[in-house]
Design an enzyme around this catalytic site. Structure first.
Site, PDB file in Angstrom:
ATOM      1  CD  GLU A   1       6.556  -4.018  -6.327  1.00  0.00           C
ATOM      2  OE1 GLU A   1       7.118  -2.644  -6.219  1.00  0.00           O
ATOM      3  OE2 GLU A   1       6.243  -5.003  -6.194  1.00  0.00           O
ATOM      4  CG  ASP A   2       7.838  -8.746  -8.488  1.00  0.00           C
ATOM      5  OD1 ASP A   2       8.280  -8.275  -9.864  1.00  0.00           O
ATOM      6  OD2 ASP A   2       8.932  -8.817  -7.946  1.00  0.00           O
TER       7      ASP A   2
ATOM      8  CG  HIS B   1       6.660  -4.686  -1.978  1.00  0.00           C
ATOM      9  ND1 HIS B   1       7.027  -3.925  -0.928  1.00  0.00           N
ATOM     10  CD2 HIS B   1       6.718  -4.178  -3.170  1.00  0.00           C
ATOM     11  CE1 HIS B   1       7.191  -2.896  -1.541  1.00  0.00           C
ATOM     12  NE2 HIS B   1       7.103  -3.237  -3.374  1.00  0.00           N
TER      13      HIS B   1
ATOM     14  CG  ASN C   1      12.136  -0.472  -5.880  1.00  0.00           C
ATOM     15  OD1 ASN C   1      12.019  -1.345  -6.904  1.00  0.00           O
ATOM     16  ND2 ASN C   1      11.614   0.861  -5.800  1.00  0.00           N
TER      17      ASN C   1
ATOM     18  CG  ASN D   1      10.843  -2.535  -3.189  1.00  0.00           C
ATOM     19  OD1 ASN D   1      10.707  -3.379  -3.942  1.00  0.00           O
ATOM     20  ND2 ASN D   1      10.561  -1.319  -2.768  1.00  0.00           N
ATOM     21  CG  ASP D   2      12.401  -7.029  -5.629  1.00  0.00           C
ATOM     22  OD1 ASP D   2      10.789  -8.346  -6.055  1.00  0.00           O
ATOM     23  OD2 ASP D   2      12.719  -6.598  -7.416  1.00  0.00           O
TER      24      ASP D   2
ATOM     25  CG  HIS E   1       4.856  -5.064   3.173  1.00  0.00           C
ATOM     26  ND1 HIS E   1       6.393  -4.901   4.035  1.00  0.00           N
ATOM     27  CD2 HIS E   1       5.063  -4.879   1.763  1.00  0.00           C
ATOM     28  CE1 HIS E   1       7.346  -4.674   3.173  1.00  0.00           C
ATOM     29  NE2 HIS E   1       6.389  -4.851   2.007  1.00  0.00           N
TER      30      HIS E   1
ATOM     31  CG  ASP F   1       9.694   0.133  -8.966  1.00  0.00           C
ATOM     32  OD1 ASP F   1      10.100  -1.103  -8.445  1.00  0.00           O
ATOM     33  OD2 ASP F   1       8.037   0.564  -8.657  1.00  0.00           O
ATOM     34  CG  ASN F   2       9.151  -4.453  -9.175  1.00  0.00           C
ATOM     35  OD1 ASN F   2      10.781  -4.484  -8.031  1.00  0.00           O
ATOM     36  ND2 ASN F   2       8.479  -3.848  -8.763  1.00  0.00           N
TER      37      ASN F   2
ATOM     38  CB  ILE G   1       7.101 -12.163  -6.294  1.00  0.00           C
ATOM     39  CG1 ILE G   1       6.744 -11.845  -7.666  1.00  0.00           C
ATOM     40  CG2 ILE G   1       6.120 -12.098  -5.583  1.00  0.00           C
ATOM     41  CD1 ILE G   1       5.653 -12.371  -8.358  1.00  0.00           C
TER      42      ILE G   1
END
Length: 388
Positions: free
Chosen positions: A87-88, A148, A257, A201-202, A167, A302-303, A150
């Site tokens: 995800e990241d 999630h 986000n 989230n981030d 989470h 998103d990221n 980082i």
């Protein structure tokens, strides 16, 4: 008795009729039932119209009808060992890349639902870099690790800290680790929980125990999250955390986000995924933020990652959010990477770096670059390594 009758007391044949009013329906009568049904139908019609309008608005926010044609890069391959999401990704200035893998969220597809998440590392200075899982110190609950967003922070003594949004059992914590490069391991230092961090989230670290974080929902309850998104309440925010002070520093986002910081540390960038926007916020000595500008895009952002060499922003995007949340292996979510140059200027340059229709990479959530080596991560699929 000799008394005269008034005109209102007319007898039949006198030419005067007594005044009559419509009979009021008795409770329980057919009239009352009809009125009740009409009111109920009216309210139902209003509710259905509102639900229909909200559904149409949500489809627009998800870009549910958007289709893309692939714009692939020539020198790319899938990274071995990443099968269920990355995800990241965060890359240190020396070329060490950290991956957050194995995220699981309620209602979101997972290719490894029973496997805990982890942190992987790749040395981009190597000719054929491989992703290796970092060992985590004893005492940390690995079984419930669900990483999630980082972020890394390098202290004045060159200590590297890794901040991880976690989470466990779908709750919300921030974990702080110290990275040991010689041992390829992470020493767990601290777990942070706070009422102002209900749906993290981030994260972007700005000190050894200091960070900004996004909440992508106001609520932590899954049903209330869905309702909040459906109603488009714009209640999500950015929080600043330090051991001495925790506060909301920006709010009013549709779904805050990804978050990152400019190379000169003067600005914070926030991706609003369902509004298709990147917000540029000026950072003040008090750590408060004020909005400077908003960049509108045509995709779900998103990221956000920063190219250390140029200061450009790389964005992992979802061209069609409905495919992301309603997973169909025969019509998988697509992937998109954008590069944004000169975001502070009046007309920033937005370039498409990569698009795939899901045939190679599904649901890109992040893209990060180092020395012309590009890494693209996904919400729950594979990860891609490209040489530019």
């Amino acid at each position: 008795d000799g008394a005269e009758r008034g005109p209102s007391e007319s007898e039949p044949g006198s030419g005067h009729r007594p005044q009559r009013f419509p009979a009021r329906p008795e409770r329980g009568s057919a009239g009352w039932r009809t009125m009740g049904r009409l009111v109920a139908l009216s309210l139902l019609g209003i509710a259905l119209a509102l639900l229909g309008e909200r559904l149409l608005a949500l489809r627009n926010r998800l870009k549910a009808s958007r289709e893309v044609e692939s714009v692939d890069l020539p020198n790319c391959h899938l990274i071995k060992g990443i099968e269920a999401g990355s995800e990241d990704i965060d890359i240190l200035p020396n070329g060490l890349a950290f991956f957050s893998v194995g995220l699981k969220c309620p209602g979101l597809h997972s290719f490894a639902p029973d496997k805990p998440g982890g942190i992987l590392m790749m040395d981009l200075n190597e000719e054929n870099p491989r992703a290796l899982e970092l060992r985590i110190s004893r005492g940390f609950n690995l079984a419930s690790f669900n990483p999630h967003g980082i972020s890394t922070f390098i202290d004045s003594d060159d200590t590297v800290y890794l901040f991880v949004v976690n989470h466990p059992e779908f709750k919300n914590t921030v974990e702080i680790f110290k990275f040991d490069e010689e041992e390829n391991s992470l020493l767990h230092l601290k777990t942070i929980k706070h009422e102002l961090l209900p749906s993290v989230n981030d994260i972007v670290a700005v000190g050894p125990t200091h960070f900004y974080a996004t909440n992508d929902h106001y609520f932590s309850d899954p049903f209330l999250k869905y309702l909040e998104t459906y109603l488009n309440l714009h209640w999500t925010n950015v929080v600043y955390y330090s051991p001495n002070e925790v506060k909301v520093v920006a709010e009013g986002f549709d779904s805050a986000n990804g978050i990152n910081i400019s190379p000169d540390k003067k600005y914070i960038y926030v991706a609003d995924i369902l509004a298709h926007e990147i917000h540029v916020l000026e950072k003040h000595p008090s750590m408060n933020l004020t909005q400077l500008k908003v960049l509108k895009l045509d995709t779900l952002v998103d990221n956000l990652s920063i190219d250390h060499s140029s200061g450009d922003i790389l964005v992992g995007c979802h061209p069609n959010g409905q495919k992301l949340f309603v997973y169909d292996p025969n019509n998988p979510p697509s992937s998109e990477v954008l590069r944004i140059q000169n975001i502070l200027s009046e007309k920033p340059t937005v370039t498409t770096v990569y698009i795939n229709n899901g045939s190679v990479l599904q649901g890109s959530s992040v893209a990060s670059v180092f020395n012309r080596k590009l890494l693209i991560g996904t919400l729950y699929h594979r990860a891609l390594y490209c040489e530019l």
